[in-house]
Scaffold this motif. Sequence first.
Motif, PDB file in Angstrom:
ATOM      1  N   THR A   9      -2.774  12.480 -14.181  1.00 41.97           N
ATOM      2  CA  THR A   9      -1.700  13.466 -14.144  1.00 41.97           C
ATOM      3  C   THR A   9      -2.265  14.836 -13.796  1.00 41.97           C
ATOM      4  O   THR A   9      -3.330  15.224 -14.256  1.00 41.97           O
ATOM      5  N   ALA A  10      -1.549  15.562 -12.943  1.00 44.72           N
ATOM      6  CA  ALA A  10      -1.898  16.899 -12.443  1.00 44.72           C
ATOM      7  C   ALA A  10      -2.892  16.845 -11.283  1.00 44.72           C
ATOM      8  O   ALA A  10      -3.318  17.887 -10.802  1.00 44.72           O
ATOM      9  N   ARG A  11      -3.230  15.681 -10.827  1.00 45.61           N
ATOM     10  CA  ARG A  11      -4.116  15.559  -9.669  1.00 45.61           C
ATOM     11  C   ARG A  11      -3.296  15.220  -8.432  1.00 45.61           C
ATOM     12  O   ARG A  11      -2.218  14.653  -8.519  1.00 45.61           O
ATOM     13  N   THR A  12      -3.841  15.556  -7.282  1.00 45.32           N
ATOM     14  CA  THR A  12      -3.225  15.148  -6.026  1.00 45.32           C
ATOM     15  C   THR A  12      -3.699  13.740  -5.718  1.00 45.32           C
ATOM     16  O   THR A  12      -4.902  13.463  -5.741  1.00 45.32           O
ATOM     17  N   VAL A  13      -2.737  12.865  -5.456  1.00 43.08           N
ATOM     18  CA  VAL A  13      -3.044  11.460  -5.221  1.00 43.08           C
ATOM     19  C   VAL A  13      -2.321  10.961  -3.971  1.00 43.08           C
ATOM     20  O   VAL A  13      -1.368  11.575  -3.506  1.00 43.08           O
ATOM     21  N   VAL A  14      -2.813   9.860  -3.459  1.00 46.00           N
ATOM     22  CA  VAL A  14      -2.108   9.106  -2.431  1.00 46.00           C
ATOM     23  C   VAL A  14      -1.724   7.783  -3.067  1.00 46.00           C
ATOM     24  O   VAL A  14      -2.581   7.069  -3.598  1.00 46.00           O
ATOM     25  N   VAL A  15      -0.424   7.491  -3.046  1.00 45.28           N
ATOM     26  CA  VAL A  15       0.073   6.216  -3.553  1.00 45.28           C
ATOM     27  C   VAL A  15       0.403   5.343  -2.348  1.00 45.28           C
ATOM     28  O   VAL A  15       1.189   5.738  -1.483  1.00 45.28           O
ATOM     29  N   THR A  16      -0.237   4.191  -2.270  1.00 43.10           N
ATOM     30  CA  THR A  16       0.068   3.232  -1.216  1.00 43.10           C
ATOM     31  C   THR A  16       0.909   2.128  -1.829  1.00 43.10           C
ATOM     32  O   THR A  16       0.538   1.555  -2.861  1.00 43.10           O
ATOM     33  N   LYS A  18       3.364  -1.440  -1.787  1.00 41.37           N
ATOM     34  CA  LYS A  18       3.287  -2.816  -1.300  1.00 41.37           C
ATOM     35  C   LYS A  18       4.076  -2.993  -0.010  1.00 41.37           C
ATOM     36  O   LYS A  18       3.925  -3.999   0.670  1.00 41.37           O
ATOM     37  N   THR A  19       4.893  -1.999   0.336  1.00 35.16           N
ATOM     38  CA  THR A  19       5.648  -2.029   1.593  1.00 35.16           C
ATOM     39  C   THR A  19       4.937  -1.212   2.674  1.00 35.16           C
ATOM     40  O   THR A  19       5.543  -0.827   3.673  1.00 35.16           O
ATOM     41  N   ASP A  20       3.649  -0.910   2.444  1.00 32.84           N
ATOM     42  CA  ASP A  20       2.775  -0.225   3.404  1.00 32.84           C
ATOM     43  C   ASP A  20       3.182   1.215   3.716  1.00 32.84           C
ATOM     44  O   ASP A  20       2.888   1.727   4.790  1.00 32.84           O
ATOM     45  N   GLN A  21       3.845   1.884   2.780  1.00 37.55           N
ATOM     46  CA  GLN A  21       4.085   3.317   2.885  1.00 37.55           C
ATOM     47  C   GLN A  21       3.006   4.013   2.079  1.00 37.55           C
ATOM     48  O   GLN A  21       2.597   3.520   1.032  1.00 37.55           O
ATOM     49  N   SER A  22       2.569   5.173   2.552  1.00 40.24           N
ATOM     50  CA  SER A  22       1.626   5.988   1.791  1.00 40.24           C
ATOM     51  C   SER A  22       2.244   7.349   1.554  1.00 40.24           C
ATOM     52  O   SER A  22       2.731   7.978   2.501  1.00 40.24           O
ATOM     53  N   LEU A  23       2.236   7.780   0.295  1.00 39.80           N
ATOM     54  CA  LEU A  23       2.799   9.073  -0.069  1.00 39.80           C
ATOM     55  C   LEU A  23       1.741   9.888  -0.785  1.00 39.80           C
ATOM     56  O   LEU A  23       1.043   9.376  -1.653  1.00 39.80           O
ATOM     57  N   ARG A  24       1.643  11.174  -0.418  1.00 37.77           N
ATOM     58  CA  ARG A  24       0.705  12.082  -1.073  1.00 37.77           C
ATOM     59  C   ARG A  24       1.497  13.127  -1.841  1.00 37.77           C
ATOM     60  O   ARG A  24       2.515  13.627  -1.372  1.00 37.77           O
ATOM     61  N   GLY A  25       1.041  13.441  -3.045  1.00 41.02           N
ATOM     62  CA  GLY A  25       1.689  14.463  -3.856  1.00 41.02           C
ATOM     63  C   GLY A  25       0.958  14.637  -5.169  1.00 41.02           C
ATOM     64  O   GLY A  25      -0.033  13.955  -5.444  1.00 41.02           O
ATOM     65  N   ALA A  26       1.464  15.557  -5.977  1.00 41.38           N
ATOM     66  CA  ALA A  26       0.889  15.786  -7.305  1.00 41.38           C
ATOM     67  C   ALA A  26       1.509  14.790  -8.278  1.00 41.38           C
ATOM     68  O   ALA A  26       2.733  14.720  -8.395  1.00 41.38           O
ATOM     69  N   LEU A  27       0.672  14.025  -8.936  1.00 44.47           N
ATOM     70  CA  LEU A  27       1.159  13.077  -9.938  1.00 44.47           C
ATOM     71  C   LEU A  27       1.581  13.876 -11.169  1.00 44.47           C
ATOM     72  O   LEU A  27       0.751  14.498 -11.828  1.00 44.47           O
ATOM     73  N   THR A  28       2.880  13.899 -11.444  1.00 46.99           N
ATOM     74  CA  THR A  28       3.376  14.744 -12.531  1.00 46.99           C
ATOM     75  C   THR A  28       3.850  13.962 -13.746  1.00 46.99           C
ATOM     76  O   THR A  28       3.959  14.538 -14.822  1.00 46.99           O
ATOM     77  N   ALA A  29       4.137  12.683 -13.587  1.00 50.05           N
ATOM     78  CA  ALA A  29       4.593  11.890 -14.735  1.00 50.05           C
ATOM     79  C   ALA A  29       4.304  10.417 -14.502  1.00 50.05           C
ATOM     80  O   ALA A  29       4.311   9.943 -13.365  1.00 50.05           O
ATOM     81  N   VAL A  30       4.047   9.736 -15.605  1.00 49.26           N
ATOM     82  CA  VAL A  30       3.865   8.288 -15.593  1.00 49.26           C
ATOM     83  C   VAL A  30       4.837   7.716 -16.605  1.00 49.26           C
ATOM     84  O   VAL A  30       4.817   8.093 -17.780  1.00 49.26           O
ATOM     85  N   HIS A  31       5.723   6.852 -16.136  1.00 48.96           N
ATOM     86  CA  HIS A  31       6.727   6.228 -16.994  1.00 48.96           C
ATOM     87  C   HIS A  31       6.362   4.753 -17.181  1.00 48.96           C
ATOM     88  O   HIS A  31       5.440   4.254 -16.546  1.00 48.96           O
ATOM     89  N   SER A  32       7.098   4.071 -18.013  1.00 53.11           N
ATOM     90  CA  SER A  32       6.801   2.662 -18.264  1.00 53.11           C
ATOM     91  C   SER A  32       6.978   1.801 -17.016  1.00 53.11           C
ATOM     92  O   SER A  32       6.333   0.770 -16.873  1.00 53.11           O
ATOM     93  N   ILE A  68      -3.493   3.539  -6.135  1.00 46.67           N
ATOM     94  CA  ILE A  68      -3.417   4.997  -6.205  1.00 46.67           C
ATOM     95  C   ILE A  68      -4.821   5.542  -5.976  1.00 46.67           C
ATOM     96  O   ILE A  68      -5.773   5.135  -6.638  1.00 46.67           O
ATOM     97  N   GLN A  69      -4.933   6.478  -5.027  1.00 46.58           N
ATOM     98  CA  GLN A  69      -6.216   7.094  -4.704  1.00 46.58           C
ATOM     99  C   GLN A  69      -6.167   8.569  -5.059  1.00 46.58           C
ATOM    100  O   GLN A  69      -5.238   9.281  -4.672  1.00 46.58           O
TER     101      GLN A  69
END
Length: 76
Positions: A9-16, A18-32, A68-69
């Motif tokens: 949390t609070a880091r910039t990450v790239v989330v890839t 399973k549908t082969d989309q990659s999104l970059r942003g600040a991870l601000t919350a983790v839910h269940s 998540i990278q």
Amino acid sequence: MRSGIKKLTARTVVVTTKTDQSLRGALTAVHSDSVTLSGPMILTPDAETDGVSLGGDVLIPLANVNFIQVVAPAAV
């Protein structure tokens, strides 16, 4: 799995997804069942552009996360 993600949390990450989309942003919350990125951009394979800014926040279901990278250190 979520406890390891919460440490990012609070880091910039790239989330890839399973549908082969990659999104970059600040991870601000983790839910269940999802993660939240602020200031997200959809990354494109085109090296000419940085990606497409989405604005706001996006929720990505954990069921759709492939990996998540971390791309930037935590803000101080």
